[in-house]
Design a protein around this motif. Structure first.
Motif, PDB file in Angstrom:
ATOM      1  N   ILE A 291     -20.365  43.948  -2.943  1.00  0.00           N
ATOM      2  CA  ILE A 291     -20.049  45.377  -3.962  1.00  0.00           C
ATOM      3  C   ILE A 291     -21.407  46.490  -3.532  1.00  0.00           C
ATOM      4  N   GLY A 292     -21.493  47.766  -3.604  1.00  0.00           N
ATOM      5  CA  GLY A 292     -21.849  48.722  -2.757  1.00  0.00           C
ATOM      6  C   GLY A 292     -21.072  50.120  -2.213  1.00  0.00           C
ATOM      7  N   ASP A 293     -21.655  50.728  -2.190  1.00  0.00           N
ATOM      8  CA  ASP A 293     -20.980  51.771  -0.984  1.00  0.00           C
ATOM      9  C   ASP A 293     -20.832  51.627   0.317  1.00  0.00           C
ATOM     10  N   VAL A 294     -21.502  50.663   0.744  1.00  0.00           N
ATOM     11  CA  VAL A 294     -20.547  50.334   2.148  1.00  0.00           C
ATOM     12  C   VAL A 294     -19.420  49.835   1.937  1.00  0.00           C
ATOM     13  N   VAL A 295     -19.190  48.585   0.884  1.00  0.00           N
ATOM     14  CA  VAL A 295     -18.103  48.568   0.691  1.00  0.00           C
ATOM     15  C   VAL A 295     -16.691  49.698   0.617  1.00  0.00           C
ATOM     16  N   ASN A 296     -17.025  50.423  -0.327  1.00  0.00           N
ATOM     17  CA  ASN A 296     -16.046  51.615  -0.880  1.00  0.00           C
ATOM     18  C   ASN A 296     -16.237  53.057  -0.351  1.00  0.00           C
ATOM     19  N   THR A 297     -16.904  52.398   1.211  1.00  0.00           N
ATOM     20  CA  THR A 297     -16.699  53.775   2.426  1.00  0.00           C
ATOM     21  C   THR A 297     -15.696  53.027   3.388  1.00  0.00           C
ATOM     22  N   SER A 298     -15.987  51.369   3.788  1.00  0.00           N
ATOM     23  CA  SER A 298     -14.734  50.656   4.490  1.00  0.00           C
ATOM     24  C   SER A 298     -13.646  50.626   3.850  1.00  0.00           C
ATOM     25  N   GLN A 299     -13.481  50.576   3.633  1.00  0.00           N
ATOM     26  CA  GLN A 299     -12.206  50.856   2.073  1.00  0.00           C
ATOM     27  C   GLN A 299     -11.845  52.333   2.601  1.00  0.00           C
ATOM     28  N   ARG A 300     -12.412  52.911   1.762  1.00  0.00           N
ATOM     29  CA  ARG A 300     -11.637  54.881   2.531  1.00  0.00           C
ATOM     30  C   ARG A 300     -11.280  55.481   3.790  1.00  0.00           C
ATOM     31  N   LEU A 301     -11.963  54.484   4.557  1.00  0.00           N
ATOM     32  CA  LEU A 301     -12.374  54.916   6.525  1.00  0.00           C
ATOM     33  C   LEU A 301     -10.855  54.455   6.550  1.00  0.00           C
ATOM     34  N   GLN A 302     -11.176  53.060   6.302  1.00  0.00           N
ATOM     35  CA  GLN A 302      -9.546  52.226   6.211  1.00  0.00           C
ATOM     36  C   GLN A 302      -7.924  53.183   5.924  1.00  0.00           C
ATOM     37  N   ALA A 303      -8.357  53.617   4.665  1.00  0.00           N
ATOM     38  CA  ALA A 303      -7.406  54.436   4.231  1.00  0.00           C
ATOM     39  C   ALA A 303      -7.231  56.202   4.535  1.00  0.00           C
ATOM     40  N   ALA A 304      -7.741  56.505   5.266  1.00  0.00           N
ATOM     41  CA  ALA A 304      -7.992  57.022   6.068  1.00  0.00           C
ATOM     42  C   ALA A 304      -6.886  57.351   8.054  1.00  0.00           C
ATOM     43  N   GLY A 305      -7.750  56.136   8.080  1.00  0.00           N
ATOM     44  CA  GLY A 305      -6.663  55.625   9.451  1.00  0.00           C
ATOM     45  C   GLY A 305      -5.028  55.498   8.969  1.00  0.00           C
ATOM     46  N   LYS A 306      -4.729  55.612  11.230  1.00  0.00           N
ATOM     47  CA  LYS A 306      -2.866  56.002  10.685  1.00  0.00           C
ATOM     48  C   LYS A 306      -3.534  54.697  11.586  1.00  0.00           C
ATOM     49  N   PRO A 307      -1.636  53.735  11.649  1.00  0.00           N
ATOM     50  CA  PRO A 307      -1.290  52.631  12.062  1.00  0.00           C
ATOM     51  C   PRO A 307      -1.659  52.487  13.267  1.00  0.00           C
ATOM     52  N   GLY A 308      -2.815  51.419  13.598  1.00  0.00           N
ATOM     53  CA  GLY A 308      -2.981  51.095  14.763  1.00  0.00           C
ATOM     54  C   GLY A 308      -4.954  51.346  15.334  1.00  0.00           C
ATOM     55  N   GLN A 309      -5.360  52.119  14.232  1.00  0.00           N
ATOM     56  CA  GLN A 309      -6.722  52.673  14.713  1.00  0.00           C
ATOM     57  C   GLN A 309      -7.259  51.685  13.379  1.00  0.00           C
ATOM     58  N   ILE A 310      -9.053  51.977  14.516  1.00  0.00           N
ATOM     59  CA  ILE A 310      -9.973  51.284  13.586  1.00  0.00           C
ATOM     60  C   ILE A 310     -10.649  52.231  13.345  1.00  0.00           C
ATOM     61  N   ILE A 311     -11.430  52.848  12.289  1.00  0.00           N
ATOM     62  CA  ILE A 311     -11.840  54.067  11.485  1.00  0.00           C
ATOM     63  C   ILE A 311     -13.282  53.066  11.195  1.00  0.00           C
ATOM     64  N   ILE A 312     -14.188  54.180  12.213  1.00  0.00           N
ATOM     65  CA  ILE A 312     -15.791  54.379  11.804  1.00  0.00           C
ATOM     66  C   ILE A 312     -16.609  55.434  11.681  1.00  0.00           C
ATOM     67  N   SER A 313     -17.599  55.569  10.789  1.00  0.00           N
ATOM     68  CA  SER A 313     -18.053  56.539  10.378  1.00  0.00           C
ATOM     69  C   SER A 313     -19.200  57.097  10.784  1.00  0.00           C
ATOM     70  N   GLU A 314     -19.667  58.580  11.890  1.00  0.00           N
ATOM     71  CA  GLU A 314     -20.446  58.904  12.261  1.00  0.00           C
ATOM     72  C   GLU A 314     -21.672  58.005  12.195  1.00  0.00           C
ATOM     73  N   ALA A 315     -22.327  57.633  10.854  1.00  0.00           N
ATOM     74  CA  ALA A 315     -23.346  56.843  10.947  1.00  0.00           C
ATOM     75  C   ALA A 315     -22.983  55.498  12.325  1.00  0.00           C
ATOM     76  N   VAL A 316     -21.851  54.532  11.832  1.00  0.00           N
ATOM     77  CA  VAL A 316     -21.763  53.246  12.448  1.00  0.00           C
ATOM     78  C   VAL A 316     -21.499  53.631  14.017  1.00  0.00           C
ATOM     79  N   TYR A 317     -20.996  55.352  14.370  1.00  0.00           N
ATOM     80  CA  TYR A 317     -20.479  55.402  15.351  1.00  0.00           C
ATOM     81  C   TYR A 317     -21.513  55.898  16.077  1.00  0.00           C
TER      82      TYR A 317
END
Length: 348
Positions: A291-317
């Motif tokens: 658990i933690g913010d990393v987990v929550n953010t990962s789920q919200r990044l997924q929700a922001a993506g479109k079909p076929g996309q792998i979404i990461i934050s700027e920090a991960v980029y």
């Protein structure tokens, strides 16, 4: 618990003698005896009474002798134990019987007090063996529901003292959601939905495991995976790329009249997470998770993506831009985040 005993002997008076000597145990439902006059008949009795625990068998019998019977029962019914009861008590027969799987050997004329001790000892061995086999079966079933990482954690010597303990670790969390599956589930029978979803999950999970990750949980048509250890971020992104490709190449059969090509939207985030058992010790219901913010953010990044996309934050980029081809997508407002977040897509 009643012990069922199969007596195999062609002496016609033995059945009456057994019933007389053990009448009290029979009356009290401690023992239940079944009788056969040769090995072939004994195999039929076993098929009729698969809960037989102990076989008391003579050696010299017509149709099928005791040693042949012993060979067959030892191979086909490992949960049963055979005691050879025979007048042929020479070392050669004893060794042959033991080599074929006999548990013990009683010499005729039978000392019934000794026979009773032997039966009890043999029945106890059968009970222990069956408990072990049941435990193995239960463990194999448990492995289907619980990840190997959790099982390894459970086998630690201090596990019970650390039921509600937790630790902070560096990890990468990946959320993979099979897009459009909810609408498909509204049109297909439930059995077809489950079968198809399991097929897609299997493709995804193979790629997660191949890169050293483990499945934390399945949530509807989504998977949460966790990667730890060396190069966990790179491994997680490799798994995401492979899972996307595996689903695109899927040839799972759909019912006639339905067209659907599975795609995933994936969110990847990395950093410190809290790992441990979450739940209630009183209820004896715990979930080993992160658990933690990393987990929550990962789920919200997924929700922001479109079909076929792998979404990461700027920090991960910034951490992976030299290893993977990425492109800027947009600046988005993620749920419960005070500031907008720049998101990137991993292309390859």
């Amino acid at each position: 618990m009643k012990t069922k005993i199969l007596v195999v002997d062609d002496e016609t008076d033995l059945e009456m003698l057994i019933k007389q000597k053990f009448r009290r145990k029979i009356r009290e439902s401690v023992y239940e005896f079944v009788f056969a006059t040769n090995g072939q008949e004994a195999m039929q009795r076993i098929s009729e009474h698969p809960d037989t625990s102990v076989i008391l068998s003579d050696i010299n019998m017509p149709v099928m002798d005791g040693l042949t019977l012993l060979t067959q029962t030892h191979a086909q019914y490992p949960g049963m134990k055979t005691v050879i009861v025979s007048a042929y008590g020479d070392l050669g027969n004893l060794r042959t019987a033991m080599n074929r799987g006999a548990f013990d050997f009683v010499v005729k004329p039978v000392d019934f007090a000794d026979l009773e001790v032997t039966i009890e000892k043999t029945a106890d061995q059968v009970r222990q063996l069956r408990e072990t086999l049941r435990a193995i079966q239960e463990n194999n079933i448990l492995k289907m529901y619980v990840d190997e990482t959790v099982l390894n954690f459970m086998t630690r010597p201090d596990f019970e003292n650390r039921l509600l303990a937790s630790e902070t670790v560096e990890a990468t969390v990946v959320f993979l959601d099979i897009c459009g599956f909810t609408s498909l589930a509204e049109k297909l029978p439930a059995t077809d939905v489950v079968s198809l979803l399991n097929t897609y999950f299997d493709l995804v999970v193979k790629e997660i495991i191949a890169q050293g990750g483990y499945v934390d949980k399945f949530m509807g048509d989504a998977v949460m995976a966790v990667f730890r250890g060396d190069n966990h971020l790179d491994n997680a992104i490799d798994a995401a790329l492979s899972a996307r490709t595996a689903l695109k190449q899927s040839n799972a059969t759909l019912p006639a009249g339905f067209e659907y090509r599975p795609e995933v939207s994936i969110g990847v985030n990395t950093g410190e997470v809290v790992s441990g058992n979450i739940g209630s010790a009183s209820l004896k219901r715990l979930d080993y998770t992160v658990i933690g913010d990393v987990v929550n953010t990962s789920q919200r990044l997924q929700a922001a993506g479109k079909p076929g996309q792998i979404i990461i934050s700027e920090a991960v980029y910034l951490k992976v831009k030299e290893a993977f081809k990425c492109q800027f997508v947009s600046e988005v407002k993620l749920k419960n985040k005070a500031e907008p977040v720049k998101i990137y897509e991993v292309v390859e």
